[in-house]
Design a protein around this motif. Structure first.
Motif, PDB file in Angstrom:
ATOM      1  N   ALA A 117     -36.756  14.542   2.912  1.00 14.15           N
ATOM      2  CA  ALA A 117     -35.536  14.272   1.975  1.00 14.15           C
ATOM      3  C   ALA A 117     -35.878  13.024   1.165  1.00 14.15           C
ATOM      4  CB  ALA A 117     -34.408  14.250   2.696  1.00 14.15           C
ATOM      5  N   VAL A 118     -36.464  12.132   1.817  1.00 17.77           N
ATOM      6  CA  VAL A 118     -36.723  10.801   1.118  1.00 17.77           C
ATOM      7  C   VAL A 118     -37.804  10.777   0.274  1.00 17.77           C
ATOM      8  CG1 VAL A 118     -37.449   8.371   1.519  1.00 17.77           C
ATOM      9  CG2 VAL A 118     -35.651   9.368   3.120  1.00 17.77           C
ATOM     10  N   GLN A 119     -38.560  11.710   0.340  1.00 18.08           N
ATOM     11  CA  GLN A 119     -39.777  11.708  -0.572  1.00 18.08           C
ATOM     12  C   GLN A 119     -39.604  12.462  -1.900  1.00 18.08           C
ATOM     13  OE1 GLN A 119     -42.970  14.393   1.659  1.00 18.08           O
ATOM     14  NE2 GLN A 119     -44.389  12.215   1.578  1.00 18.08           N
ATOM     15  N   ALA A 120     -38.313  12.969  -1.904  1.00 17.92           N
ATOM     16  CA  ALA A 120     -37.659  13.412  -3.069  1.00 17.92           C
ATOM     17  C   ALA A 120     -37.624  12.324  -4.360  1.00 17.92           C
ATOM     18  CB  ALA A 120     -36.349  14.344  -3.117  1.00 17.92           C
ATOM     19  N   PHE A 121     -37.410  10.966  -3.900  1.00 24.67           N
ATOM     20  CA  PHE A 121     -37.079   9.903  -4.894  1.00 24.67           C
ATOM     21  C   PHE A 121     -37.903   8.514  -4.402  1.00 24.67           C
ATOM     22  CE2 PHE A 121     -33.998  10.010  -1.403  1.00 24.67           C
ATOM     23  CZ  PHE A 121     -33.798   8.742  -1.074  1.00 24.67           C
ATOM     24  N   ASN A 122     -38.684   8.687  -3.523  1.00 24.04           N
ATOM     25  CA  ASN A 122     -38.984   7.111  -3.069  1.00 24.04           C
ATOM     26  C   ASN A 122     -40.043   6.681  -4.072  1.00 24.04           C
ATOM     27  OD1 ASN A 122     -41.229   9.177  -2.066  1.00 24.04           O
ATOM     28  ND2 ASN A 122     -42.264   6.796  -1.077  1.00 24.04           N
ATOM     29  N   GLU A 123     -40.772   7.558  -4.658  1.00 23.87           N
ATOM     30  CA  GLU A 123     -41.865   7.018  -5.700  1.00 23.87           C
ATOM     31  C   GLU A 123     -41.057   6.347  -6.901  1.00 23.87           C
ATOM     32  OE1 GLU A 123     -45.824   9.497  -5.904  1.00 23.87           O
ATOM     33  OE2 GLU A 123     -44.033  10.641  -5.857  1.00 23.87           O
ATOM     34  N   ARG A 124     -39.814   7.369  -7.217  1.00 27.62           N
ATOM     35  CA  ARG A 124     -39.230   6.930  -8.557  1.00 27.62           C
ATOM     36  C   ARG A 124     -38.474   5.548  -8.152  1.00 27.62           C
ATOM     37  NH1 ARG A 124     -36.523  11.069  -8.429  1.00 27.62           N
ATOM     38  NH2 ARG A 124     -34.640  10.484  -7.707  1.00 27.62           N
ATOM     39  N   SER A 125     -37.903   5.607  -6.973  1.00 30.91           N
ATOM     40  CA  SER A 125     -37.264   4.180  -6.434  1.00 30.91           C
ATOM     41  C   SER A 125     -38.056   3.252  -5.990  1.00 30.91           C
ATOM     42  CB  SER A 125     -36.217   4.573  -5.225  1.00 30.91           C
ATOM     43  OG  SER A 125     -35.317   5.610  -5.757  1.00 30.91           O
ATOM     44  N   ASN A 126     -39.433   3.327  -5.965  1.00 33.08           N
ATOM     45  CA  ASN A 126     -40.432   2.326  -5.746  1.00 33.08           C
ATOM     46  C   ASN A 126     -40.286   1.819  -4.466  1.00 33.08           C
ATOM     47  OD1 ASN A 126     -42.805   0.915  -6.380  1.00 33.08           O
ATOM     48  ND2 ASN A 126     -41.594  -0.690  -7.263  1.00 33.08           N
ATOM     49  N   PHE A 127     -40.465   2.587  -3.348  1.00 32.86           N
ATOM     50  CA  PHE A 127     -40.671   1.826  -1.960  1.00 32.86           C
ATOM     51  C   PHE A 127     -41.616   2.967  -1.114  1.00 32.86           C
ATOM     52  CE2 PHE A 127     -37.025   4.988  -1.718  1.00 32.86           C
ATOM     53  CZ  PHE A 127     -37.103   5.510  -0.466  1.00 32.86           C
ATOM     54  N   ILE A 128     -42.169   2.309  -0.048  1.00 37.17           N
ATOM     55  CA  ILE A 128     -43.057   3.038   0.874  1.00 37.17           C
ATOM     56  C   ILE A 128     -42.248   3.700   1.786  1.00 37.17           C
ATOM     57  CG2 ILE A 128     -44.975   2.471   2.534  1.00 37.17           C
ATOM     58  CD1 ILE A 128     -45.740   0.263   1.120  1.00 37.17           C
TER      59      ILE A 128
END
Length: 393
Positions: A117-128
């Motif tokens: 679920a978190v991988q859906a936006f972590n790159e866009r929101s810029n966090f590891i």
């Protein structure tokens, strides 16, 4: 006789100003960087989630005591923990909150559903995303800001099949949990068992996180007369499944997925006796390696009456590695730069902080380690190197 002391107002004001300035200077000398956590802190998987958090907090305490300097500045680490009740949608909400409110450059999620679920936006929101799940799909997706903390679980499957089949026979009943991670294990285990010449005589996953009574589910698989039971989810309910199976007369062995820890299960069922013939991940308290024993001792000193599980130690090391990667990158606010240093951080992590013997991160972001497993023989845990078990004939 009353004596009055007069202190000039201007001098008092100057003293107060100086005091505030010194206080502010001290505060500015050490900035705070926060690492997020979204995991189960209530419900059936609460012990699992709290073990993960305990490891993270132990690492933070050690890092702060030693002092953390990055890019010429002194930092204090903090963990901001939110309960997601093992619910992936809650994991996503918590991650957004952690980034927006606490500016966390990294967030640890200890289950596959929440990680996806978190991988859906972590790159866009810029966090590891520090993903504590051994599901290989987490890193197979190519997410450039994901680190998978444990090695892939698929390395356990064939050795576990080989061991259980050689000890007990070729009929197995599937009675593990019904959440996403357990389903991924089943999807790998079932064809491996059949490919080795075995037969799946019952397939009845159960809701380990919601139920505390497994009589009907275990009775259903017992009716098929299996020689082996494939089980596992959070440790406490996994222990209850074992207890129920033994009370119903099951004499065979258990193959236990790596989420369940045999030492935690033993506390629920009165020791290792009911786990006779089981194979699963090696309990940290039974690991004879020097660095593991030293870690167990430190944890017990800091947490009287408690023993550390591998959830504690693996996530402890992950936080130490993340802090080291920040130092190597010279940044606490550039997730891409920190991620780029994670392999070097895991490779050079001092042995004191590496009780599970991590030896790096692969090109996809998955950790690699010299893994050991445990079998229960004569009521005691026997330590076996996974590579040796896989090579055995």
């Amino acid at each position: 006789m009353t004596m009055t002391f007069r202190f000039p107002l201007a001098r008092l004001s100057a003293a107060l100003t100086l005091g505030f300035a010194l206080s502010a200077g001290s505060a500015l000398a050490q900035e705070v960087v926060k690492i997020g956590y979204s995991g189960p802190l209530s419900g059936g998987a609460a012990l699992y989630g709290k073990n993960v958090l305990s490891g993270m907090q132990m690492a933070v305490s050690e890092i702060n005591a030693a002092g953390l300097e990055i890019g010429g500045k002194k930092y204090k680490l903090e963990i901001v923990a939110l309960d997601d009740k093992y619910n992936p949608s809650e994991s996503a909400i918590n991650a957004q909150r952690l980034v927006q409110e606490h500016k966390t450059p990294a967030i640890l999620v200890p289950h596959s559903g929440g990680s996806f679920a978190v991988q859906a936006f972590n790159e866009r929101s810029n966090f590891i995303l520090l993903s504590y799940t051994s599901v290989p799909q987490i890193t197979a997706r190519g997410n450039k800001l994901t680190i998978r903390i444990p090695p892939e679980f698929t390395g356990y499957v064939e050795p576990f099949v080989k061991h259980a089949m050689s000890k007990f026979g070729k009929s197995v009943a599937i009675a593990n949990a019904d959440h996403d991670y357990a389903k991924a294990w089943t999807a790998a285990f079932k064809p491996a068992w059949e490919a080795a010449g075995g037969k799946v005589v019952a397939d009845n996953p159960m809701s380990y996180n919601k139920s505390t009574d497994f009589y009907s589910g275990v009775s259903r698989v017992m009716a098929a007369k299996p020689e082996v039971m494939f089980i596992g989810g959070a440790s406490e309910p996994s222990g209850l499944v074992v207890k129920q199976a033994r009370e119903l007369g099951f004499k065979g062995g258990f193959v236990i997925i790596d989420q369940a820890k045999m030492d935690e299960m033993a506390k629920v069922i009165g020791g290792y006796g009911p786990l006779e013939g089981s194979i699963g991940v090696l309990p940290l308290v039974d690991d004879e390696r020097a660095d593991a024993k030293a870690f167990v001792q430190r944890f017990r000193q800091a947490n009287p009456g408690r023993d550390p599980s591998s959830e504690v130690s693996l996530n402890y090391s992950a936080v130490h590695a993340t802090a080291l990667a920040m130092k190597l990158a010279g940044s606490v606010s550039d997730p891409a730069a920190i991620r780029a240093k994670m392999n070097e951080a895991f490779k050079t992590l001092p042995a004191k902080y590496n009780p599970n013997d991590y030896d790096g991160v692969d090109e996809k972001g998955g950790t690699m380690a010299n893994t050991w497993v445990g079998t229960v023989e004569g009521g005691k845990v026997k330590q076996i190197k996974l590579r040796d078990l896989a090579a055995a004939k």
